[in-house]
Structures are given as C-alpha cells and as structure tokens.
Scaffold this motif. Structure first.
Motif: not given
Length: 377
Positions: A69-72, A234-235, A237-246
C-alpha cells in the motif's frame, strides 16, 4: 525513481526476529504483528549509502511492490494489530477500520513517549550518596600546602646580627653648566634663536599616481566537477522502506589567469624652508666632587667661570659592615643621610634580608624594620 526495500520486524510475544515486512503474522507463534518497529537488515536508522555500497540492500520486485500500500498500516484499536492500508477490516479480529484512528507512526510515537516516561520514572542505580574517593582531594591539598610553604619561605627573612660597621663614606657632587652658542638648523625657528639663513631644501617625497600597467595574475576558484549520488531510506510504516536518490556536487580547484591594472606611482619631491640659526643653550660642562670617610659631609667649593652656573646636586651616603663570626666578604650599603649620621664605625648592626631577593633593611635584633638599604655591588 524511488525503489521499495524489504523491511523486517521482530515478534514482541515470542521473540522471533527478522520477520519479513510482507508477513503479518509471526511464523513462530502465529500472533498478528502489533506494537512493532520496522527496520532494514544491515542498515541503521538514518544511515546513508553511496551508489556502490548497496549490494546488501533487499529490493522488492515489481510483482511484490504491487501488493504494498502507499500509506502506513492502520492500528486496530480492539486487538492491537497492524493492518494494510488497503484493508477495511482487521485481518486479525474483523473489526471495522472506521472504529480505529491511529496508524503505525501514531503508535510508534506513543510507544516512544511511553518508553521515555518509564525510563525517567525508574530509580537510578546507586542513586544514594556515594563514597567518593578522597585521593584527588588529598593530592590537591598536598599541592596547595606545598605552594603555600614556598610562598611563606620566599617571604621569610634572615637577620644577621654578627655585623660590625668598619667604614663610613659620603660623596657630594655639583654639576656645573655652561652657556654656549650652537649653530643648528630645523624646519621651524625655535624661540630665542638668531636666524642666519633660510634655504629651500628637500623635506619629503609624495607618492603620486603616474599610470597603470597591465599585469597577469593567477587566481583560483572552486567549480563543480561532477555530482555524486547517495541514497537515504524512509520507513513507509507498512513493512517496506523507500530508497530515495540524492545528488551532491563534488568540487575541484580551477586555475585561471586574469589581467589586472596595477597602479604605478612616482615619487615627487616636496621642498620647504629650512632655517639656519644660532642659539644659546645651557648644557652640563663639568662636575665638582667632595667625599669623605667621616660624618663631616660638606658640599664642594667651586669657582664659576664666564657663562657658567650651578646645575643639579647629588649626594650619596654609605657604610661598610663585616661579619664578626662568619667568614663572609664585607658588604657596603647605601642609606639616607638621616640614618647614616646615626651610624658609627665599630657599631653592631642588624641587617635583615628577604629570601625573595628584595632590598635588605636595617632592623633591630627581632627583624623589625628601621631604615631601607641598597646594597652596593
């Protein structure tokens, strides 16, 4: 495009660890996940990774990402279990989502506040008065006493009573000044001077801008060479994390040549009137001296010549003492006239000297000061 990374959680009931984030019930005890905190394996909270440091990151496949899901997750108020944002009823107890308001992050914050309050309320170990080591205090006291001892010793004094006056001396000097005529020159005419000539002479130089010359100088500056990519996580809140490139810039030093206009100055002479004159001045010319070895101190007699006058007067009074018991050299001291006149050859003398090296003084046998002295070297 951000990528999804697999998260993990630990079962708070049976202690089973590293349960995948897409698993909602503990494989060991079957309890639905509730008050848990998601984490990534091998990645600490807030840690960043460089582009070539992500070999251990466990990414979700496109197929796995479809079911995230997109939300926690939302938190069931009845059975305290977490449920996917896609679910409208609790997968554990069947309660309606409309009866629950908190989500994963709400409960995480609440638990963190609770843990902080419990930690603050816990009695501290060894909170009672502790017996502190006295060793530092003893060392400090010893050092302090040593310093005080040195100060007291330095300010202490030593009185010598085995002294006998063996000689008296006095000297009186009168300075005789003579009024002479001098030939001088200056940029101004002093009072009382008799002008003999005035000339235009070089007084100083002024720096005046003449022109500019082109000159090449090497300079440097920081410029962007390239950009480096790094990643944060970034957590969700649903069992997954998001990897963000900078991206961050990497700079290099660039050197270049610049043409500047350098000012060139010329020295311009400046002239002024210089005065040549004669002037009469009183200056020390000679001294007349009188001296003796008794109390009959007197000023020397003199005869003034033409254009002479009496100048400053100076006087000095001395006595010499020798030890009667110790084998030490004789010493001569200077004293004021009043106390010098009370000293006689053959007198016993008490002289007190400070260990700090301060000037000695005439004293009584107990070291009480009577008159200041200056030892003659």
């Amino acid at each position: 495009m951000p990528k999804l990374v697999m998260g993990y959680w630990d079962c708070p009931v049976c202690g089973n660890k590293e349960i995948r984030g897409d698993v909602v019930n503990c494989p060991s005890c079957g309890r639905a996940r509730g008050d848990v905190r998601f984490y990534m394996k091998g990645v600490a909270e807030g840690e960043t990774r460089e582009a070539d440091e992500r070999s251990d990151i466990e990414y979700l496949t496109e197929e796995q990402a479809k079911y995230v899901s997109k939300n926690p997750d939302w938190y069931c108020s009845f059975c305290n279990s977490l449920n996917s944002d896609n679910a409208q009823v609790c997968s554990n107890c069947g309660a309606s989502r409309s009866d629950s308001e908190a989500n994963y992050f709400d409960m995480l914050k609440k638990n963190q506040e609770k843990e902080a309050a419990e930690l603050a309320a816990q009695p501290r170990v060894n909170e009672g008065p502790q017996k502190r080591s006295r060793r530092p205090l003893i060392i400090f006291a010893a050092i302090l006493l040593a310093i005080i001892g040195v100060i007291v010793w330095m300010n202490g004094s030593k009185t010598a009573g085995d002294l006998k006056v063996t000689a008296l001396n006095w000297t009186r000097v009168i300075q005789i000044e003579e009024n002479k005529q001098y030939s001088e020159s200056d940029w101004s005419l002093p009072d009382g001077a008799e002008l003999t000539a005035t000339k235009q002479e070089l007084h100083h130089y002024d720096s005046v801008l003449d022109h500019y010359e082109s000159r090449e100088v090497q300079r440097s500056r920081q410029v962007v060479d390239h950009y480096e990519t790094y990643y944060t996580y970034t957590d969700n809140g649903n069992g997954s994390f998001t990897e963000v490139a900078h991206e961050r810039p990497v700079y290099t030093t660039e050197y270049y040549t610049e043409t500047v206009q350098e000012p060139i100055y010329r020295q311009v002479p400046r002239y002024a009137a210089k005065y040549y004159y004669t002037i009469w001045r009183w200056n020390p010319e000679r001294e007349v001296t009188a001296s003796g070895t008794d109390h009959n101190a007197a000023w020397p007699e003199y005869t003034l010549g033409e254009n002479e006058r009496e100048g400053q007067r100076a006087e000095a009074y001395f006595f010499t003492v020798e030890h009667t018991e110790k084998k030490e050299p004789a010493a001569t001291y200077r004293v004021d006239e009043e106390h010098w006149r009370s000293v006689n050859v053959g007198d016993q003398m008490y002289i007190t000297a400070k260990r700090s090296g301060a000037d000695p003084f005439i004293s009584d046998k107990d070291g009480k000061k009577i008159a200041d002295l200056q030892k003659v070297k």
